[in-house]
Design an enzyme around this catalytic site. Structure first.
Site, PDB file in Angstrom:
ATOM      1  N   TYR A  97      14.158  43.792  36.641  1.00 50.86           N
ATOM      2  CA  TYR A  97      13.250  44.597  35.807  1.00 50.86           C
ATOM      3  C   TYR A  97      12.638  43.662  34.769  1.00 50.86           C
ATOM      4  CZ  TYR A  97      12.278  48.538  32.560  1.00 50.86           C
ATOM      5  OH  TYR A  97      11.696  49.431  31.693  1.00 50.86           O
ATOM      6  N   ARG A 150      -2.267  49.708  34.316  1.00 53.17           N
ATOM      7  CA  ARG A 150      -1.822  48.993  33.104  1.00 53.17           C
ATOM      8  C   ARG A 150      -0.361  48.634  33.333  1.00 53.17           C
ATOM      9  NH1 ARG A 150       2.426  49.274  30.674  1.00 53.17           N
ATOM     10  NH2 ARG A 150       2.337  51.334  29.724  1.00 53.17           N
ATOM     11  N   LYS A 168      11.747  50.336  38.560  1.00 52.67           N
ATOM     12  CA  LYS A 168      12.155  51.487  37.729  1.00 52.67           C
ATOM     13  C   LYS A 168      13.190  52.317  38.492  1.00 52.67           C
ATOM     14  CE  LYS A 168       9.537  51.175  33.986  1.00 52.67           C
ATOM     15  NZ  LYS A 168       9.889  51.389  32.591  1.00 52.67           N
ATOM     16  N   GLU A 239       4.212  56.003  36.040  1.00 53.96           N
ATOM     17  CA  GLU A 239       4.532  54.749  35.351  1.00 53.96           C
ATOM     18  C   GLU A 239       3.353  53.787  35.367  1.00 53.96           C
ATOM     19  OE1 GLU A 239       7.815  54.153  34.037  1.00 53.96           O
ATOM     20  OE2 GLU A 239       6.798  52.509  33.032  1.00 53.96           O
ATOM     21  N   ASP A 240       3.024  53.263  34.225  1.00 57.63           N
ATOM     22  CA  ASP A 240       2.064  52.151  34.094  1.00 57.63           C
ATOM     23  C   ASP A 240       0.694  52.447  34.693  1.00 57.63           C
ATOM     24  OD1 ASP A 240       4.116  50.960  32.735  1.00 57.63           O
ATOM     25  OD2 ASP A 240       4.168  49.130  33.923  1.00 57.63           O
ATOM     26  N   ASP A 262       6.867  58.065  31.884  1.00 62.49           N
ATOM     27  CA  ASP A 262       7.862  57.242  31.200  1.00 62.49           C
ATOM     28  C   ASP A 262       7.259  56.452  30.035  1.00 62.49           C
ATOM     29  OD1 ASP A 262      10.318  55.834  30.862  1.00 62.49           O
ATOM     30  OD2 ASP A 262       9.449  54.166  31.971  1.00 62.49           O
ATOM     31  N   ASP A 263       6.013  55.974  30.202  1.00 61.87           N
ATOM     32  CA  ASP A 263       5.398  55.186  29.128  1.00 61.87           C
ATOM     33  C   ASP A 263       5.108  56.037  27.912  1.00 61.87           C
ATOM     34  OD1 ASP A 263       5.109  52.587  30.505  1.00 61.87           O
ATOM     35  OD2 ASP A 263       4.022  53.872  31.896  1.00 61.87           O
ATOM     36  N   ALA A 296      -2.937  52.241  20.184  1.00 68.56           N
ATOM     37  CA  ALA A 296      -3.087  53.703  20.175  1.00 68.56           C
ATOM     38  C   ALA A 296      -3.393  54.190  21.585  1.00 68.56           C
ATOM     39  CB  ALA A 296      -4.203  54.104  19.214  1.00 68.56           C
ATOM     40  N   GLY A 297      -2.656  53.621  22.565  1.00 75.22           N
ATOM     41  CA  GLY A 297      -2.826  54.037  23.953  1.00 75.22           C
ATOM     42  C   GLY A 297      -1.747  55.003  24.359  1.00 75.22           C
ATOM     43  N   ALA A 299       1.428  54.622  25.128  1.00 78.45           N
ATOM     44  CA  ALA A 299       2.706  54.488  24.422  1.00 78.45           C
ATOM     45  C   ALA A 299       2.544  54.879  22.947  1.00 78.45           C
ATOM     46  CB  ALA A 299       3.231  53.060  24.547  1.00 78.45           C
ATOM     47  N   ASN A 402       5.390  44.388  26.278  1.00 71.06           N
ATOM     48  CA  ASN A 402       6.017  43.591  27.322  1.00 71.06           C
ATOM     49  C   ASN A 402       4.956  42.839  28.119  1.00 71.06           C
ATOM     50  OD1 ASN A 402       8.769  44.462  27.023  1.00 71.06           O
ATOM     51  ND2 ASN A 402       8.124  46.432  27.821  1.00 71.06           N
TER      52      ASN A 402
HETATM   53  N1  NDP Z   1       9.258  48.689  25.230  1.00 73.50           N
HETATM   54  C1  NDP Z   1       8.968  49.683  26.043  1.00 73.50           C
HETATM   55  O1  NDP Z   1       9.844  50.434  26.499  1.00 73.50           O
HETATM   56  C2  NDP Z   1       7.560  49.917  26.425  1.00 73.50           C
HETATM   57  C3  NDP Z   1       6.571  49.048  26.092  1.00 73.50           C
HETATM   58  N2  NDP Z   1       5.296  49.305  26.430  1.00 73.50           N
HETATM   59  C4  NDP Z   1       4.321  48.281  26.141  1.00 73.50           C
HETATM   60  O2  NDP Z   1       3.348  48.773  25.247  1.00 73.50           O
HETATM   61  C5  NDP Z   1       2.123  48.143  25.504  1.00 73.50           C
HETATM   62  C6  NDP Z   1       1.032  49.203  25.506  1.00 73.50           C
HETATM   63  O3  NDP Z   1       1.242  50.148  26.517  1.00 73.50           O
HETATM   64  P1  NDP Z   1       0.254  51.404  26.623  1.00 73.50           P
HETATM   65  O4  NDP Z   1       0.144  52.110  25.334  1.00 73.50           O
HETATM   66  O5  NDP Z   1       0.679  52.196  27.785  1.00 73.50           O
HETATM   67  O6  NDP Z   1      -1.122  50.647  26.936  1.00 73.50           O
HETATM   68  P2  NDP Z   1      -2.582  51.146  26.628  1.00 73.50           P
HETATM   69  O7  NDP Z   1      -3.482  50.239  27.342  1.00 73.50           O
HETATM   70  O8  NDP Z   1      -2.659  52.606  26.896  1.00 73.50           O
HETATM   71  O9  NDP Z   1      -2.736  50.942  25.043  1.00 73.50           O
HETATM   72  C7  NDP Z   1      -2.877  49.700  24.433  1.00 73.50           C
HETATM   73  C8  NDP Z   1      -3.413  49.960  23.041  1.00 73.50           C
HETATM   74  O10 NDP Z   1      -3.455  48.760  22.307  1.00 73.50           O
HETATM   75  C9  NDP Z   1      -4.751  48.642  21.725  1.00 73.50           C
HETATM   76  N3  NDP Z   1      -5.080  47.253  21.453  1.00 73.50           N
HETATM   77  C10 NDP Z   1      -5.607  46.321  22.269  1.00 73.50           C
HETATM   78  N4  NDP Z   1      -5.816  45.166  21.600  1.00 73.50           N
HETATM   79  C11 NDP Z   1      -5.426  45.397  20.333  1.00 73.50           C
HETATM   80  C12 NDP Z   1      -5.427  44.630  19.150  1.00 73.50           C
HETATM   81  N5  NDP Z   1      -5.859  43.379  19.161  1.00 73.50           N
HETATM   82  N6  NDP Z   1      -4.976  45.187  18.024  1.00 73.50           N
HETATM   83  C13 NDP Z   1      -4.511  46.454  17.999  1.00 73.50           C
HETATM   84  N7  NDP Z   1      -4.488  47.247  19.090  1.00 73.50           N
HETATM   85  C14 NDP Z   1      -4.948  46.722  20.233  1.00 73.50           C
HETATM   86  C15 NDP Z   1      -5.663  49.288  22.725  1.00 73.50           C
HETATM   87  O11 NDP Z   1      -6.920  49.619  22.167  1.00 73.50           O
HETATM   88  P3  NDP Z   1      -8.145  49.943  23.176  1.00 73.50           P
HETATM   89  O12 NDP Z   1      -7.678  51.038  24.083  1.00 73.50           O
HETATM   90  O13 NDP Z   1      -9.234  50.387  22.293  1.00 73.50           O
HETATM   91  O14 NDP Z   1      -8.395  48.678  23.919  1.00 73.50           O
HETATM   92  C16 NDP Z   1      -4.831  50.527  23.045  1.00 73.50           C
HETATM   93  O15 NDP Z   1      -4.949  51.476  22.031  1.00 73.50           O
HETATM   94  C17 NDP Z   1       2.290  47.378  26.829  1.00 73.50           C
HETATM   95  O16 NDP Z   1       2.382  46.002  26.555  1.00 73.50           O
HETATM   96  C18 NDP Z   1       3.588  47.851  27.379  1.00 73.50           C
HETATM   97  O17 NDP Z   1       4.305  46.849  28.047  1.00 73.50           O
HETATM   98  C19 NDP Z   1       4.917  50.448  27.073  1.00 73.50           C
HETATM   99  C20 NDP Z   1       5.858  51.353  27.441  1.00 73.50           C
HETATM  100  C21 NDP Z   1       7.260  51.120  27.190  1.00 73.50           C
HETATM  101  C1  PYR Z   2       8.841  49.090  29.713  1.00 72.10           C
HETATM  102  C2  PYR Z   2       7.633  49.720  30.183  1.00 72.10           C
HETATM  103  O1  PYR Z   2       7.663  50.807  30.735  1.00 72.10           O
HETATM  104  C3  PYR Z   2       6.377  49.048  29.974  1.00 72.10           C
HETATM  105  O2  PYR Z   2       6.318  48.003  29.336  1.00 72.10           O
HETATM  106  O3  PYR Z   2       5.372  49.587  30.462  1.00 72.10           O
HETATM  107 MG    MG Z   3       5.883  51.207  31.791  1.00 70.19          MG
END
Ligand code: NDP
Ligand code: PYR
Ligand code: MG
Length: 546
Positions: A97, A150, A168, A239-240, A262-263, A296-297, A299, A402
């Site tokens: 993983y 993603r 997963k 997922e993703d 999950d995200d 602000a995506g 997660a 990640n």
């Molecule tokens: N630790 C864990 O368990 C998990 C970790 N994650 C991690 O979280 C991250 C985001 O996932 P997710 O929310 O699904 O992805 P998304 O693509 O949905 O969201 C990413 C967000 O980050 C913003 N962003 C991009 N560049 C910047 C910057 N320079 N400054 C501030 N914000 C920025 C994007 O803005 P815009 O959309 O306007 O480009 C968007 O709002 C991934 O790396 C993922 O691996 C996710 C799930 C679980």
């Molecule tokens: C851990 C996870 O689900 C992610 O980074 O998308």
């Molecule tokens: Mg994920």
């Protein structure tokens, strides 16, 4: 020999990963199943086989090679694969993983050996039910499905994201002992925006741009209906997906079908678990915090919305709860003047001047908690982190993106720039940090503390729906398992070496919640924990349900 005999004996048996025992087939089994002459003489125990596998793994030059070896083992002998991974989860979870899986995704077309799970494409539309019928097992309880839109913080990588649903679901078993034969990973190939991959001759997916959101919805509508008709009672784990797809699809199905994302929900749950422990260490309440998100995506919004639910549970009104949360994305602080916000983000727009500086936003908002879900490695600069420490005695800094190089900061930086005051978690496990003779143990805030437990609870209780409140229960279940002495060391999550025990305890709590809410569709047993323990998978020969 009948056709039926041929299908259950000899080379066919040796090539069936669910029933293959390799050198562990007994003398009698070898005689009865036409295996004589097909194996070397020694009859070995599973333990001896694990010992050999560990030797092979030790000799590999890096974790990607270990990943490839382990997936190959899973294709040959699932029992031996799970016996190996479950023998030392703290060592092997990071290989099957996050973070090694990120390299496997980036290289997928090049390291591809055998297909695993299913691959649906948009061109199969109209035939999803018939095609799902090609899967050889009928009692599928969980499908994990991704479009690859993603993958971790790697962006859109199309079918190269296929290892994610596979990994997963392997954690459902490796961490929570959900029987592996009821798990089906699926990649839904809608094409990819990634032109570099589309130009790679070894890319094994559709070389097309993805369709419009409406077309994606139509595809997923058909998939969800097909999955429910072919595998009644199945739970669909998203997922993703691309963030906007993830949020829209969860809203579309969550009230009508047994689904979760999950995200959005798993990540929110594990974050609340870490925050709960961190606030216990600080002796403070969630409702008294000011929280800033970078990202602000799916997660970010998922965590923010669930924190609002958790604050409402603590007695705050919804508007007051939302007012304690701010978000910052690629275009800066989310404020009311922004014209590019979606409705989920709009709910958090602050009546403040625009700023594109995260450090200035920290200065302005004085958050006590900073959560990174931005996909941008290094976004938490020294200035950002030092600003956090100006306004909070013990700032809580979670850099959750990640894989490793996407973490918004490293624990070493977060502890170093705050003189060891920060309470820190990251998406992958970083090593301990020594500062001034003191050892700090950074937490790993990764949804794998939650989704396997949710899987086990759902497997046991067979609810028709699951909701956000269940994920809040899961968060409390995880947080309650961090003992005082571990909290005193700054640990925010239970120890990974005890992951099965941890997930069983969390799953029991979730199952009890489902029984209390009248959501379980099976009869409540007198002792929920013992009942769940009675149905878990043990990596031993003959344990497969089929
Ligand atoms: N630790 C864990 O368990 C998990 C970790 N994650 C991690 O979280 C991250 C985001 O996932 P997710 O929310 O699904 O992805 P998304 O693509 O949905 O969201 C990413 C967000 O980050 C913003 N962003 C991009 N560049 C910047 C910057 N320079 N400054 C501030 N914000 C920025 C994007 O803005 P815009 O959309 O306007 O480009 C968007 O709002 C991934 O790396 C993922 O691996 C996710 C799930 C679980
Ligand atoms: C851990 C996870 O689900 C992610 O980074 O998308
Ligand atoms: Mg994920």
């Amino acid at each position: 020999m009948t056709m039926a005999d041929a299908m259950t004996s000899g080379p066919v048996l040796l090539n069936d990963p669910l029933r293959n025992k390799g050198t562990a087939f007994t003398t009698e089994e070898r005689r009865d199943s036409r295996l004589e002459g097909l194996l070397p003489a020694a009859v070995e125990t599973l333990g001896r086989q694990v010992e050999r596998v560990l030797g092979h793994l030790e000799a590999k030059p890096n974790d990607l090679e270990r990943y490839i070896y382990l997936q190959n083992l899973c294709d040959i002998n699932e029992t031996l694969f799970y016996a190996t991974v479950m023998s030392d989860p703290a060592r092997f979870v990071p290989i099957v993983y996050d973070p090694t899986i990120a390299d496997a995704c980036l290289q997928y077309g090049h390291i591809f050996r055998r297909p695993r799970g299913m691959y649906l494409t948009r061109h199969m539309k109209g035939r999803f039910a018939a095609i799902l019928g090609n899967w050889p097992i009928r009692d599928v309880r969980f499908i994990c499905i991704s479009s690859g839109g993603r993958i971790l913080g790697l962006g859109d990588i199309g079918v190269n994201g296929a290892p994610i649903p596979i990994g997963k679901l392997q954690l459902y078993t490796a961490c929570a002992a959900v029987p592996p034969d009821c798990l089906l990973p699926i990649h839904l190939d809608i094409g990819t925006t990634n032109a570099t991959l589309r130009a790679d001759p070894l890319y094994p997916g559709l070389r097309e741009e993805p369709p419009t959101p409406d077309e994606v919805d139509a595809l997923v509508d058909e998939f969800v209906a097909a999955a429910n008709s072919v595998f009644p009672g199945v739970c669909i784990h998203f997922e993703d997906w691309k963030g906007s797809d993830a949020i829209r699809l969860l809203a579309r199905y969550k009230d009508e079908h047994l689904v979760y994302n999950d995200d959005i929900q798993g990540t929110a749950s594990v974050t609340i678990a870490g925050l709960t422990t961190a606030l216990q260490i600080k002796g403070e309440k969630l409702v008294d915090q000011r929280i800033l998100f970078a990202g602000a995506g799916s997660a970010g919004i998922g965590i923010a919305d669930m924190i609002v639910e958790a604050m409402i549970d603590e007695g705050l009104g919804k508007d007051d709860a939302r007012a304690r949360i701010s978000l910052f994305d690629v275009n800066g602080l989310i404020e009311q003047g922004r014209k590019d916000l979606n409705p989920s983000q709009q709910a958090y727009a602050r009546d403040l001047k625009p700023t594109k500086s995260l450090a200035d936003s920290v200065e302005l908002l004085k958050p006590t908690i900073l959560i990174g879900v931005s996909t941008v490695g290094g976004l938490f600069t020294e200035e950002v982190v030092r600003n956090m420490a100006k306004h909070a005695d013990r700032p809580i800094i979670f850099a959750l993106s990640n894989p490793t190089d996407k973490a918004e900061c490293t624990p070493e930086q977060a502890y170093g720039w705050t003189d060891g005051k920060a309470l820190v978690a990251t998406g992958v496990q970083f090593p301990d940090v020594e500062i001034g003779g003191k050892t700090f143990h950074p937490g790993q805030a990764n949804n794998f503390y939650v989704f396997p437990a949710v899987g086990l609870a759902v497997y046991a209780t067979r609810p028709e729906r699951i909701d956000d409140k269940l994920f809040i229960q899961a968060a409390r279940g995880s947080a309650d398992q961090v003992g005082r002495s571990d909290r005193d060391k700054g640990m925010l999550f239970p120890r990974q070496e005890n992951i099965l025990e941890t997930e069983l305890t969390t799953a029991t709590r979730i199952a009890e919640y489902l029984f209390d809410q009248g959501r379980a569709t099976v009869e409540r047993p007198p002792d929920v924990r013992a009942w769940i323990e009675g149905m878990i998978y043990k990596p031993a020969y003959g344990a497969s349900r089929t």
